[in-house]
Scaffold this motif. Sequence first.
Motif, PDB file in Angstrom:
ATOM      1  N   ASN A  78       0.848  -1.379   0.057  1.00 20.07           N
ATOM      2  CA  ASN A  78      -0.082   0.137   0.095  1.00 20.07           C
ATOM      3  C   ASN A  78       0.985   1.107   0.067  1.00 20.07           C
ATOM      4  O   ASN A  78       0.510   2.410  -0.454  1.00 20.07           O
ATOM      5  CB  ASN A  78      -1.087  -0.102   1.335  1.00 20.07           C
ATOM      6  N   VAL A  79       2.083   1.060   0.397  1.00 19.44           N
ATOM      7  CA  VAL A  79       2.894   2.154   0.302  1.00 19.44           C
ATOM      8  C   VAL A  79       3.359   2.747  -1.080  1.00 19.44           C
ATOM      9  O   VAL A  79       3.299   3.558  -1.755  1.00 19.44           O
ATOM     10  CB  VAL A  79       4.124   2.110   1.070  1.00 19.44           C
ATOM     11  N   LEU A  80       3.567   1.562  -1.863  1.00 18.77           N
ATOM     12  CA  LEU A  80       3.917   1.598  -3.158  1.00 18.77           C
ATOM     13  C   LEU A  80       2.753   2.108  -4.140  1.00 18.77           C
ATOM     14  O   LEU A  80       2.730   2.767  -4.993  1.00 18.77           O
ATOM     15  CB  LEU A  80       4.367   0.469  -3.764  1.00 18.77           C
ATOM     16  N   HIS A  81       1.386   1.675  -3.470  1.00 21.96           N
ATOM     17  CA  HIS A  81       0.214   1.896  -4.130  1.00 21.96           C
ATOM     18  C   HIS A  81       0.008   3.305  -4.043  1.00 21.96           C
ATOM     19  O   HIS A  81      -0.622   4.143  -4.909  1.00 21.96           O
ATOM     20  CB  HIS A  81      -0.801   1.010  -3.600  1.00 21.96           C
ATOM     21  N   ALA A  82       0.156   3.962  -2.742  1.00 21.48           N
ATOM     22  CA  ALA A  82      -0.066   5.541  -2.561  1.00 21.48           C
ATOM     23  C   ALA A  82       0.774   6.242  -3.622  1.00 21.48           C
ATOM     24  O   ALA A  82       0.722   7.114  -4.215  1.00 21.48           O
ATOM     25  CB  ALA A  82       0.537   5.685  -1.113  1.00 21.48           C
ATOM     26  N   MET A  83       2.096   5.900  -3.847  1.00 24.17           N
ATOM     27  CA  MET A  83       2.935   6.467  -4.764  1.00 24.17           C
ATOM     28  C   MET A  83       2.371   6.329  -6.070  1.00 24.17           C
ATOM     29  O   MET A  83       2.522   7.533  -6.738  1.00 24.17           O
ATOM     30  CB  MET A  83       4.643   5.850  -4.577  1.00 24.17           C
ATOM     31  N   MET A  84       1.970   5.281  -6.542  1.00 22.27           N
ATOM     32  CA  MET A  84       1.432   4.998  -7.718  1.00 22.27           C
ATOM     33  C   MET A  84       0.356   6.212  -7.977  1.00 22.27           C
ATOM     34  O   MET A  84       0.144   6.495  -8.919  1.00 22.27           O
ATOM     35  CB  MET A  84       1.234   3.561  -8.143  1.00 22.27           C
ATOM     36  N   THR A  85      -0.538   6.089  -6.843  1.00 23.21           N
ATOM     37  CA  THR A  85      -1.798   6.825  -6.917  1.00 23.21           C
ATOM     38  C   THR A  85      -1.548   8.230  -7.132  1.00 23.21           C
ATOM     39  O   THR A  85      -1.898   9.124  -7.874  1.00 23.21           O
ATOM     40  CB  THR A  85      -2.700   6.844  -5.655  1.00 23.21           C
ATOM     41  N   MET A  86      -0.428   8.688  -6.565  1.00 24.56           N
ATOM     42  CA  MET A  86       0.128  10.131  -6.585  1.00 24.56           C
ATOM     43  C   MET A  86       0.552  10.407  -8.014  1.00 24.56           C
ATOM     44  O   MET A  86      -0.103  11.545  -8.485  1.00 24.56           O
ATOM     45  CB  MET A  86       1.078  10.438  -5.516  1.00 24.56           C
ATOM     46  N   LYS A  87       1.073   9.498  -8.482  1.00 23.96           N
ATOM     47  CA  LYS A  87       1.484   9.917  -9.894  1.00 23.96           C
ATOM     48  C   LYS A  87       0.438   9.915 -10.944  1.00 23.96           C
ATOM     49  O   LYS A  87       0.128  10.612 -11.806  1.00 23.96           O
ATOM     50  CB  LYS A  87       2.586   8.738 -10.519  1.00 23.96           C
ATOM     51  N   GLU A  88      -0.503   8.809 -10.566  1.00 25.66           N
ATOM     52  CA  GLU A  88      -1.680   9.001 -11.515  1.00 25.66           C
ATOM     53  C   GLU A  88      -2.727  10.185 -11.492  1.00 25.66           C
ATOM     54  O   GLU A  88      -3.054  10.591 -12.539  1.00 25.66           O
ATOM     55  CB  GLU A  88      -2.649   7.540 -11.183  1.00 25.66           C
ATOM     56  N   MET A  89      -2.468  10.834 -10.297  1.00 26.10           N
ATOM     57  CA  MET A  89      -3.106  12.048 -10.190  1.00 26.10           C
ATOM     58  C   MET A  89      -2.596  13.344 -10.800  1.00 26.10           C
ATOM     59  O   MET A  89      -3.194  14.207 -11.315  1.00 26.10           O
ATOM     60  CB  MET A  89      -3.653  12.209  -8.653  1.00 26.10           C
TER      61      MET A  89
END
Length: 388
Positions: free
Chosen positions: A58-69
């Motif tokens: 979920n730490v990595l998913h948070a980073m990915m979500t930030m990039k997606e946004m």
Amino acid sequence: MLIQFTVENHRSIKNSAVISFAASKDKSFDEYLLRPDEKKALLPVLAIYGANAAGKSNVLHAMMTMKEMVVGNVAKVSKGQKLPWEPFGGTKVPTSFEMVFIFQGVRYTYGFSFDAKKIYKEYLYHWPNGREALIFSRENGVYEFRENVNEQVTLSNRTPDNKLYLVSSNDWNLPQTENAYQWFLEKLTFLMDEEPATSETVAQIVSGDDKKARILKELLLADLGITDVTIKNTSGKIPVITTTHRIINEDGTTEYFQLLMEQESVGTQHFFARIGGWLQALENGALLVVDEIEDSLHPLLTRRLIEMVQDKAVNTKGAQLIFTTHDAMLLDLNFFRRDQIWFAEKNDETCATELYSLASFSPRKGENVRKGYLQGRFGAIPFIGGDA
């Protein structure tokens, strides 16, 4: 280069969790460290350990979500569309992300908070002359600017509540926010849940003589027994990829045989799928984010991929790597510094993910941290119950 990432209220992460590439005072493997300037020393690699469902991914998913946004499909939201808000449990407070990074020699801090409906806060600072300077800030629809104020006020009025100003300002080519946007676009790279390489993906990976030569070198170093890769393009169809293997007979003679890429082992296909992204990240000086780095790979292949990032003779552009893993073989203070090893653990009472570094335990130099981890000394392992 990434200095620090902070996330709050995303999936299993409730309270503010920080992952830092800033090097501690640990003197071991000083040659690993990246030095963007005289004052800073950054780590090239971070490993995150934890039990299943502890929240490390979920730490990595948070980073990915930030990039997606910022630069992904979510950045293209229309007014009124929902944002990818995944709060902890049933909480109603906004989610917050923040990146501190260096791009083209300048330090930046960019962050925002949001829920499904709107952006509540957003800010971008930089340090162009070693001093903090505001580029823009936004809170509940009120903006503050220090440069190019009239143009930025106009652009802010064109930014809907559910869209990041960093995105909308770059849609209109605002120079003040261009570098921060470019870092997310060019330097933040993900290898998440990728499938084993197919003929089509391998064709993309090995295109170009120089790149093919480098990949073949890594395949030989990885001892996969592959001496060549050939591509046969057929009009309108998926390219046909064959690998050449060498056999030395008992009488000393050499024979070669070929396999289709689909006939190679899953591990070899995964290595092909990974090595393309690896080489690209090394060439671009990017941050590579990988979930379950050891997936279908032999431990020595995994180690080789990490060594490429830790070796300054290979990593000449300041690339970085952060990954999750269950591979206890990598828990070795003869391979990693203490500040490179991180743990994710779920709180027994709140079920929230907590992040911490091995350095906080101050293990002795040369200590068998693998044994200590498996014995539960550092937490972040599954509880496996038995009969009383």
